[in-house]
Design a protein around this motif. Structure first.
Motif, PDB file in Angstrom:
ATOM      1  N   ILE B 134      63.455  30.712  63.732  1.00  0.00           N
ATOM      2  CA  ILE B 134      62.877  29.402  63.409  1.00  0.00           C
ATOM      3  C   ILE B 134      61.621  29.575  62.560  1.00  0.00           C
ATOM      4  O   ILE B 134      61.412  28.846  61.581  1.00  0.00           O
ATOM      5  CB  ILE B 134      62.577  28.607  64.706  1.00  0.00           C
ATOM      6  N   GLY B 135      60.799  30.570  62.908  1.00  0.00           N
ATOM      7  CA  GLY B 135      59.580  30.822  62.129  1.00  0.00           C
ATOM      8  C   GLY B 135      59.882  31.137  60.677  1.00  0.00           C
ATOM      9  O   GLY B 135      59.205  30.647  59.761  1.00  0.00           O
ATOM     10  N   SER B 136      60.914  31.943  60.464  1.00  0.00           N
ATOM     11  CA  SER B 136      61.303  32.278  59.082  1.00  0.00           C
ATOM     12  C   SER B 136      61.730  31.019  58.336  1.00  0.00           C
ATOM     13  O   SER B 136      61.391  30.831  57.156  1.00  0.00           O
ATOM     14  CB  SER B 136      62.455  33.287  59.081  1.00  0.00           C
ATOM     15  N   GLU B 137      62.481  30.160  59.031  1.00  0.00           N
ATOM     16  CA  GLU B 137      62.958  28.933  58.370  1.00  0.00           C
ATOM     17  C   GLU B 137      61.817  27.942  58.130  1.00  0.00           C
ATOM     18  O   GLU B 137      61.833  27.222  57.127  1.00  0.00           O
ATOM     19  CB  GLU B 137      64.075  28.296  59.203  1.00  0.00           C
ATOM     20  N   ILE B 138      60.820  27.905  59.023  1.00  0.00           N
ATOM     21  CA  ILE B 138      59.666  27.024  58.780  1.00  0.00           C
ATOM     22  C   ILE B 138      58.913  27.505  57.535  1.00  0.00           C
ATOM     23  O   ILE B 138      58.530  26.700  56.675  1.00  0.00           O
ATOM     24  CB  ILE B 138      58.700  27.002  59.991  1.00  0.00           C
ATOM     25  N   ALA B 139      58.713  28.828  57.448  1.00  0.00           N
ATOM     26  CA  ALA B 139      58.011  29.376  56.279  1.00  0.00           C
ATOM     27  C   ALA B 139      58.775  29.036  55.001  1.00  0.00           C
ATOM     28  O   ALA B 139      58.186  28.637  53.984  1.00  0.00           O
ATOM     29  CB  ALA B 139      57.825  30.880  56.427  1.00  0.00           C
ATOM     30  N   GLU B 140      60.109  29.189  55.062  1.00  0.00           N
ATOM     31  CA  GLU B 140      60.933  28.867  53.889  1.00  0.00           C
ATOM     32  C   GLU B 140      60.846  27.373  53.561  1.00  0.00           C
ATOM     33  O   GLU B 140      60.746  26.984  52.397  1.00  0.00           O
ATOM     34  CB  GLU B 140      62.390  29.252  54.144  1.00  0.00           C
ATOM     35  N   ALA B 141      60.904  26.539  54.614  1.00  0.00           N
ATOM     36  CA  ALA B 141      60.845  25.090  54.388  1.00  0.00           C
ATOM     37  C   ALA B 141      59.499  24.688  53.796  1.00  0.00           C
ATOM     38  O   ALA B 141      59.431  23.804  52.923  1.00  0.00           O
ATOM     39  CB  ALA B 141      61.098  24.352  55.710  1.00  0.00           C
ATOM     40  N   ALA B 142      58.431  25.346  54.242  1.00  0.00           N
ATOM     41  CA  ALA B 142      57.106  25.062  53.687  1.00  0.00           C
ATOM     42  C   ALA B 142      57.058  25.465  52.212  1.00  0.00           C
ATOM     43  O   ALA B 142      56.498  24.752  51.366  1.00  0.00           O
ATOM     44  CB  ALA B 142      56.031  25.806  54.480  1.00  0.00           C
ATOM     45  N   ALA B 143      57.685  26.611  51.902  1.00  0.00           N
ATOM     46  CA  ALA B 143      57.726  27.057  50.502  1.00  0.00           C
ATOM     47  C   ALA B 143      58.578  26.099  49.661  1.00  0.00           C
ATOM     48  O   ALA B 143      58.254  25.829  48.496  1.00  0.00           O
ATOM     49  CB  ALA B 143      58.267  28.479  50.429  1.00  0.00           C
ATOM     50  N   GLU B 144      59.639  25.567  50.261  1.00  0.00           N
ATOM     51  CA  GLU B 144      60.475  24.593  49.540  1.00  0.00           C
ATOM     52  C   GLU B 144      59.669  23.317  49.249  1.00  0.00           C
ATOM     53  O   GLU B 144      59.750  22.747  48.155  1.00  0.00           O
ATOM     54  CB  GLU B 144      61.715  24.220  50.380  1.00  0.00           C
ATOM     55  N   TRP B 145      58.903  22.887  50.252  1.00  0.00           N
ATOM     56  CA  TRP B 145      58.068  21.682  50.075  1.00  0.00           C
ATOM     57  C   TRP B 145      57.057  21.913  48.948  1.00  0.00           C
ATOM     58  O   TRP B 145      56.870  21.071  48.065  1.00  0.00           O
ATOM     59  CB  TRP B 145      57.345  21.369  51.385  1.00  0.00           C
ATOM     60  N   LEU B 146      56.436  23.108  49.003  1.00  0.00           N
ATOM     61  CA  LEU B 146      55.429  23.449  47.989  1.00  0.00           C
ATOM     62  C   LEU B 146      56.066  23.506  46.599  1.00  0.00           C
ATOM     63  O   LEU B 146      55.515  23.007  45.614  1.00  0.00           O
ATOM     64  CB  LEU B 146      54.831  24.813  48.348  1.00  0.00           C
ATOM     65  N   ASP B 147      57.243  24.097  46.557  1.00  0.00           N
ATOM     66  CA  ASP B 147      57.993  24.210  45.315  1.00  0.00           C
ATOM     67  C   ASP B 147      58.239  22.821  44.720  1.00  0.00           C
ATOM     68  O   ASP B 147      58.079  22.607  43.510  1.00  0.00           O
ATOM     69  CB  ASP B 147      59.328  24.908  45.637  1.00  0.00           C
ATOM     70  N   ALA B 148      58.572  21.879  45.600  1.00  0.00           N
ATOM     71  CA  ALA B 148      58.823  20.508  45.119  1.00  0.00           C
ATOM     72  C   ALA B 148      57.549  19.911  44.509  1.00  0.00           C
ATOM     73  O   ALA B 148      57.620  19.179  43.503  1.00  0.00           O
ATOM     74  CB  ALA B 148      59.328  19.639  46.270  1.00  0.00           C
ATOM     75  N   GLN B 149      56.398  20.229  45.105  1.00  0.00           N
ATOM     76  CA  GLN B 149      55.127  19.726  44.544  1.00  0.00           C
ATOM     77  C   GLN B 149      54.887  20.337  43.162  1.00  0.00           C
ATOM     78  O   GLN B 149      54.445  19.663  42.230  1.00  0.00           O
ATOM     79  CB  GLN B 149      53.923  20.087  45.438  1.00  0.00           C
ATOM     80  N   ILE B 150      55.160  21.641  43.062  1.00  0.00           N
ATOM     81  CA  ILE B 150      54.940  22.340  41.789  1.00  0.00           C
ATOM     82  C   ILE B 150      55.863  21.771  40.712  1.00  0.00           C
ATOM     83  O   ILE B 150      55.445  21.496  39.582  1.00  0.00           O
ATOM     84  CB  ILE B 150      55.170  23.866  41.968  1.00  0.00           C
ATOM     85  N   VAL B 151      57.131  21.582  41.093  1.00  0.00           N
ATOM     86  CA  VAL B 151      58.117  21.055  40.137  1.00  0.00           C
ATOM     87  C   VAL B 151      57.708  19.647  39.675  1.00  0.00           C
ATOM     88  O   VAL B 151      57.732  19.345  38.466  1.00  0.00           O
ATOM     89  CB  VAL B 151      59.529  21.016  40.770  1.00  0.00           C
ATOM     90  N   ALA B 152      57.289  18.818  40.637  1.00  0.00           N
ATOM     91  CA  ALA B 152      56.905  17.440  40.277  1.00  0.00           C
ATOM     92  C   ALA B 152      55.671  17.434  39.375  1.00  0.00           C
ATOM     93  O   ALA B 152      55.607  16.688  38.379  1.00  0.00           O
ATOM     94  CB  ALA B 152      56.636  16.632  41.548  1.00  0.00           C
ATOM     95  N   GLY B 153      54.707  18.299  39.710  1.00  0.00           N
ATOM     96  CA  GLY B 153      53.485  18.387  38.904  1.00  0.00           C
ATOM     97  C   GLY B 153      53.791  18.862  37.490  1.00  0.00           C
ATOM     98  O   GLY B 153      53.229  18.361  36.510  1.00  0.00           O
ATOM     99  N   ALA B 154      54.702  19.831  37.407  1.00  0.00           N
ATOM    100  CA  ALA B 154      55.078  20.354  36.089  1.00  0.00           C
ATOM    101  C   ALA B 154      55.801  19.286  35.274  1.00  0.00           C
ATOM    102  O   ALA B 154      55.538  19.107  34.074  1.00  0.00           O
ATOM    103  CB  ALA B 154      55.959  21.585  36.266  1.00  0.00           C
ATOM    104  N   ALA B 155      56.704  18.572  35.948  1.00  0.00           N
ATOM    105  CA  ALA B 155      57.478  17.538  35.257  1.00  0.00           C
ATOM    106  C   ALA B 155      56.551  16.472  34.663  1.00  0.00           C
ATOM    107  O   ALA B 155      56.788  15.966  33.560  1.00  0.00           O
ATOM    108  CB  ALA B 155      58.477  16.906  36.219  1.00  0.00           C
ATOM    109  N   ALA B 156      55.494  16.174  35.394  1.00  0.00           N
ATOM    110  CA  ALA B 156      54.532  15.164  34.913  1.00  0.00           C
ATOM    111  C   ALA B 156      53.836  15.621  33.626  1.00  0.00           C
ATOM    112  O   ALA B 156      53.334  14.798  32.859  1.00  0.00           O
ATOM    113  CB  ALA B 156      53.499  14.885  35.998  1.00  0.00           C
ATOM    114  N   ARG B 157      53.823  16.956  33.420  1.00  0.00           N
ATOM    115  CA  ARG B 157      53.214  17.508  32.193  1.00  0.00           C
ATOM    116  C   ARG B 157      54.287  17.857  31.159  1.00  0.00           C
ATOM    117  O   ARG B 157      54.016  18.579  30.195  1.00  0.00           O
ATOM    118  CB  ARG B 157      52.415  18.766  32.530  1.00  0.00           C
ATOM    119  N   GLY B 158      55.511  17.469  31.426  1.00  0.00           N
ATOM    120  CA  GLY B 158      56.592  17.743  30.473  1.00  0.00           C
ATOM    121  C   GLY B 158      57.118  19.160  30.556  1.00  0.00           C
ATOM    122  O   GLY B 158      57.763  19.655  29.629  1.00  0.00           O
TER     123      GLY B 158
END
Lengths: 222, 239
Positions: B134-158
């Motif tokens: 479960i700990g491994s999956e929480i870490a992965e899920a947190a990284a997925e969430w972070l990844d989504a923030q990065i992707v959204a931020g990048a998209a806003a800059r084209g």
């Protein structure tokens, strides 16, 4: 097979530790591996028969299912837990020499590596298959293996590494052990480790799971 | 949010583990059960353990975002803000087209490691194994969430983003983790590195995401990697 031995084997295979264990649901309230083993010994069944014809049979059954992809690590672990509970009743027989372990499994995670779970799983499954386990823990320097080996009966060593950066420490440990104790088999495992790597560093084998090691040692007649 | 003279920007988050919405089926799949279908008693144990997770997990995540021009590619290597990485051919291919990057990390926290260890120490390996998974999956899920923030931020800059790429995977030597953490503040999110590049807390994830106007995001990272013994490949790719 004697009925009670068959019931012990089933209890181990299905992880029914004792009467209080709520699992598996269809065995709720029934005796588990611990009570059945105690009763078998009270009935005068020799402890070596209880070990060989019941406990080890149960572990072998779940191990076979694991190898066929029909059981998974939690199944192996819960079976090993039931086996350990039963083994407590055999302890006097081990201490008196009436029953012997298959050998001693000295295990540890190599120097620089703090990963614990894989090594613990292997240790528990080995114990469940009748091995005395000496768990040296994590971040174990080669010298500690050398200290632990002398005096152990039919000693086999297991090394774990979970990082590519600690694989050199695994190599150093294998070579150090082999230089002092060439007769002691050394087996390796862990996520980045491969059979090729194991062969290159002089290990006697690589296993991706504990059941493979148990089966290999069984084939060697240990 | 902090910005430095070269234009990179640091962001940190504390995440509610409930918001990561970790499903029992995902944990069961991580524990080895095909299709995420764990039988009893494990299905019950997984549900029970998931309910107890919040008391032990302190999920934190963050990244440092480097502006366009900070990243240059050299076939099997890349250079970020003047620091060279020998990341190998797969990572090199994956970063193709990137000119900017985010260096990220996520962790479940030290108390979670202690929780796992406590179960091992009292020989409750079944529960310990499930808590570990479960700990491994929480870490992965947190990284997925972070990844989504990065992707959204990048998209806003084209800009588009590559997949998350981590030292220790896809042929990228885990020893390069030290260089990566050199971009982050000391003890970023409470994470430290051992000499052998292990992250402490153990349930932590780190890596880089390439950003650029012409990058491609693969839909399945394991398909681009030939690391046959990788545990993630075994868990996801060969099923």
């Amino acid at each position: 097979m004697n009925d009670i031995l068959q019931r012990i084997a089933t209890a181990v295979e299905r992880g029914k530790t004792d009467r209080d264990a709520p699992y598996p649901p269809d065995l709720r309230g029934e005796e588990g591996a611990a009570e059945l083993t105690a009763r078998a010994l009270q009935q005068g069944i020799p402890p070596e028969r209880v070990l060989a014809d019941a406990l080890v049979q149960g572990m072998q059954a779940v191990g076979d299912r694991f190898e066929r992809g029909q059981a998974f690590l939690p199944d192996l672990l819960i079976a090993a837990r039931a086996m350990t509970a039963a083994m407590a009743h055999l302890r006097p027989a081990f201490e008196s020499g009436a029953v012997q372990h298959r050998g001693t499994f000295v295990v540890g995670t190599v120097a620089g590596d703090l990963h614990d779970i894989g090594k613990r799983i292997v240790a528990m499954v080995m114990e469940g298959n009748g091995w005395k386990v000496v768990d040296l823990g994590i971040n174990v320097p080669a010298a500690r293996f050398l200290e632990a080996i002398p005096g152990q009966d039919r000693c086999v060593v297991g090394l774990s590494a979970l990082l590519t950066t600690t694989m050199p420490a695994m190599e150093n440990t294998v070579r150090t052990i082999k230089a002092q104790h060439p007769e002691v088999p050394v087996f390796v495992g862990g996520a980045p480790v491969t059979a090729e790597f194991g062969a290159r560093i002089g290990a006697d084998g690589y296993f991706p799971n504990p059941q493979g090691l148990v089966r290999h040692l069984g084939r060697r007649g240990v | 949010m902090r910005e430095d003279p070269i234009g990179s920007r640091l962001e940190e988050f504390r995440l509610d583990v409930a918001a990561l919405d970790l499903r029992p089926a995902r944990v069961a799949a991580a524990a080895g059960y095909p299709g995420g279908h764990a039988p009893e008693p494990f299905a019950h144990m997984i549900r029970e353990t998931l309910e107890a997770v919040a008391a032990h997990a302190d999920v934190r995540a963050g990244f440092r975002l480097f502006p366009p021009g900070a990243l240059t590619l050299e076939d099997r290597a890349f250079r970020l803000a003047g620091v060279g990485f020998e990341a190998g051919a797969i990572i090199g291919r994956s970063l193709r087209g990137s000119t900017a990057a985010a260096v990220f990390a996520a962790t479940v926290g030290r108390a979670y490691d202690d929780w796992i260890r406590a179960h091992f120490d009292r020989n409750d390996l079944v529960r310990g194994f499930l808590i570990d998974a479960i700990g491994s999956e929480i870490a992965e899920a947190a990284a997925e969430w972070l990844d989504a923030q990065i992707v959204a931020g990048a998209a806003a800059r084209g800009l588009a983003a590559t997949n998350r790429l981590s030292p220790g995977y896809c042929g990228w030597c885990v020893a390069e983790q030290h260089k990566l953490f050199g971009f982050l503040p000391e003890r970023f999110l409470g994470i430290t590195l051992t000499a052998t590049s292990m992250m402490i807390p153990l349930k932590s994830v780190s890596g880089v995401v390439g950003l650029g106007s012409a990058v491609e995001r693969g839909d399945y990272p394991c398909r681009m990697c030939d690391l046959g013994h990788c545990y993630r490949r075994r868990a996801e790719f060969e099923e």
